[in-house]
Design an enzyme around this catalytic site. Structure first.
Site, mmCIF file in Angstrom:
data_model
loop_
_atom_site.group_PDB
_atom_site.id
_atom_site.type_symbol
_atom_site.label_atom_id
_atom_site.label_comp_id
_atom_site.label_asym_id
_atom_site.label_seq_id
_atom_site.Cartn_x
_atom_site.Cartn_y
_atom_site.Cartn_z
ATOM 1 N N LEU A 189 0.487 3.478 -1.995
ATOM 2 C CA LEU A 189 1.101 3.423 -3.980
ATOM 3 C C LEU A 189 1.584 4.721 -4.240
ATOM 4 C CD1 LEU A 189 -2.445 1.067 -4.422
ATOM 5 C CD2 LEU A 189 -0.056 0.333 -3.651
ATOM 6 N N GLY B 247 5.717 3.842 -8.644
ATOM 7 C CA GLY B 247 6.734 2.986 -9.482
ATOM 8 C C GLY B 247 4.913 1.186 -9.148
ATOM 9 N N HIS B 248 3.893 1.715 -7.790
ATOM 10 C CA HIS B 248 3.359 0.261 -8.220
ATOM 11 C C HIS B 248 2.188 0.183 -9.211
ATOM 12 C CE1 HIS B 248 3.988 1.277 -3.778
ATOM 13 N NE2 HIS B 248 4.492 -0.418 -3.486
ATOM 14 N N GLN C 193 11.321 -4.147 -9.617
ATOM 15 C CA GLN C 193 13.300 -4.377 -9.738
ATOM 16 C C GLN C 193 13.713 -4.184 -9.214
ATOM 17 O OE1 GLN C 193 15.311 -3.478 -13.105
ATOM 18 N NE2 GLN C 193 16.760 -3.024 -11.821
ATOM 19 N N MET D 224 11.300 5.540 -6.657
ATOM 20 C CA MET D 224 10.267 6.067 -6.006
ATOM 21 C C MET D 224 9.708 4.544 -5.061
ATOM 22 S SD MET D 224 6.878 6.963 -8.510
ATOM 23 C CE MET D 224 8.069 8.557 -9.425
ATOM 24 N N GLY E 144 0.950 -0.846 0.474
ATOM 25 C CA GLY E 144 0.243 -0.249 0.108
ATOM 26 C C GLY E 144 0.853 1.227 -0.045
ATOM 27 N N ARG F 193 8.906 5.313 1.514
ATOM 28 C CA ARG F 193 8.948 5.237 2.126
ATOM 29 C C ARG F 193 9.951 6.508 1.807
ATOM 30 N NH1 ARG F 193 11.019 -1.011 3.876
ATOM 31 N NH2 ARG F 193 9.365 -1.324 5.913
HETATM 32 P P1 AMP Z 1 6.048 -2.462 -1.482
HETATM 33 O O1 AMP Z 1 4.690 -1.921 -1.395
HETATM 34 O O2 AMP Z 1 7.190 -1.810 -1.060
HETATM 35 O O3 AMP Z 1 6.229 -3.952 -0.829
HETATM 36 O O4 AMP Z 1 5.915 -3.179 -3.186
HETATM 37 C C1 AMP Z 1 5.555 -3.451 -4.541
HETATM 38 C C2 AMP Z 1 5.598 -4.079 -5.396
HETATM 39 O O5 AMP Z 1 5.988 -2.773 -6.570
HETATM 40 C C3 AMP Z 1 7.167 -4.917 -5.672
HETATM 41 O O6 AMP Z 1 7.502 -5.897 -6.120
HETATM 42 C C4 AMP Z 1 7.951 -3.315 -5.555
HETATM 43 O O7 AMP Z 1 9.298 -4.071 -6.336
HETATM 44 C C5 AMP Z 1 7.376 -2.747 -6.579
HETATM 45 N N1 AMP Z 1 7.763 -1.044 -6.864
HETATM 46 C C6 AMP Z 1 8.296 -0.297 -5.649
HETATM 47 N N2 AMP Z 1 8.776 1.023 -5.868
HETATM 48 C C7 AMP Z 1 9.126 0.507 -7.137
HETATM 49 C C8 AMP Z 1 9.503 1.215 -8.204
HETATM 50 N N3 AMP Z 1 9.998 2.787 -7.799
HETATM 51 N N4 AMP Z 1 9.448 0.713 -9.245
HETATM 52 C C9 AMP Z 1 8.918 -0.811 -9.847
HETATM 53 N N5 AMP Z 1 8.316 -0.971 -8.515
HETATM 54 C C10 AMP Z 1 8.616 -0.987 -7.333
#
Ligand code: AMP
Length: 274
Positions: free
Chosen positions: A30, A33-34, A145, A181, A28, A184
């Site tokens: 979001l 990137g998400h 990635q 992005m 979440g 955090r």
């Molecule tokens: P998180 O909410 O941080 O657990 O991320 C969920 C998914 O989004 C994971 O597969 C992350 O690698 C991806 N993600 C997070 N930040 C980025 C970003 N800046 N660009 C692309 N994917 C991202």
């Protein structure tokens, strides 16, 4: 968009979705990137599922579980707008009943770099993703990635356990100054926000130095000089993309990986070498 908050609601909704089904798991808060993952899933799949779950298992005591940014309403609006068909947003109690006791451990690859700094973190990630895959049963799992070690570990889990899901990795979305992005990033003070892109610049310097034939220790030294004085480096290295073992010369597929603290905020980044 339909929303499931319990496992039985989820089964009822996911079991009738047309295929192929693409799945984007998230914690979440979001950002673009998400949404890049969701858009890719939307473009490639007939149905798209997402989850929002801040997974307590992957936070150690003293980490930022309690203050991790949460925006349930904003997340729903963004996912609906991006074309998600079903959102799974369970409570911790729905995922982990009191006698929950199983974990998924991928071995040494989960004990280095992020795993060394955050013991048990990846066991929490693999356990929750394994459970989510059994609930959602997607054809394709979309991962960023940005979290390269996590992606390598989940690839290993899926391969080792014969989970019938393929993985698509989506490139890292960045701010215009290069900062990857991340949810955090919201923790950064204005000064730390200004310093934070230096992690990306350090990775670029390492990649450039390696590509121009300098030794790895020279390349890492060149990278360190690009870090802002506010950055406290946890690691900066060049690793094999599959094993995450450090390598001395570029032999693709590989990553330059780095993690640094800016104040109390830890940021990760990496560059793909092919
Ligand atoms: P998180 O909410 O941080 O657990 O991320 C969920 C998914 O989004 C994971 O597969 C992350 O690698 C991806 N993600 C997070 N930040 C980025 C970003 N800046 N660009 C692309 N994917 C991202």
């Amino acid at each position: 968009m339909q929303v499931a908050s319990t496992i039985s609601q989820a089964h009822a909704l996911f079991d009738v979705l047309p295929r192929p089904l693409g799945f984007v798991p998230t914690m979440g808060a979001l950002h673009e990137g998400h949404l890049a993952l969701v858009r890719r899933a939307r473009a490639e799949s007939v149905a798209v599922a997402a989850s929002v779950f801040v997974n307590p298992l992957q936070f150690a005591p003293g980490e930022d579980l309690a203050r991790y940014p949460r925006d349930a309403e904003g997340d729903r609006a963004k996912l609906a707008q991006a074309g998600v068909d079903v959102l799974f947003a369970p409570s911790p109690a729905a995922m982990y009943p009191p006698d929950f006791s199983t974990s998924v451990d991928t071995g040494a690859i989960a004990d280095v770099f992020e795993g060394a700094i955050r013991p048990g973190h990846f066991r929490g990630v693999t356990t929750v993703v394994c459970k989510l895959l059994n609930v959602v049963r997607p054809d394709v799992l979309y991962l960023g990635q940005k979290d390269a070690q996590q992606t390598a570990i989940l690839r290993r889990m899926i391969r080792d356990l014969e989970i019938p899901t393929s993985i698509t990795v989506v490139p890292t979305e960045r701010e215009s100054d290069g900062l990857a992005m991340s949810s955090r990033n919201a923790y950064l003070s204005p000064e730390e926000r200004e310093a934070a892109p230096s992690l990306h610049h350090a990775l670029q310097a390492v990649r450039l130095a390696m590509a121009s034939g300098r030794s790895k220790s020279d390349a890492i030294a060149a990278g360190r000089t690009r870090l802002h004085p506010l950055a406290q480096l946890d690691y900066l290295d060049v690793v094999d993309a599959n094993s995450f073992n450090p390598i001395d010369t570029i032999s693709p597929p590989a990553f330059v990986i780095g993690a640094a603290r800016f104040g109390t905020t830890r940021l990760l980044d990496n560059l793909w070498i092919e």
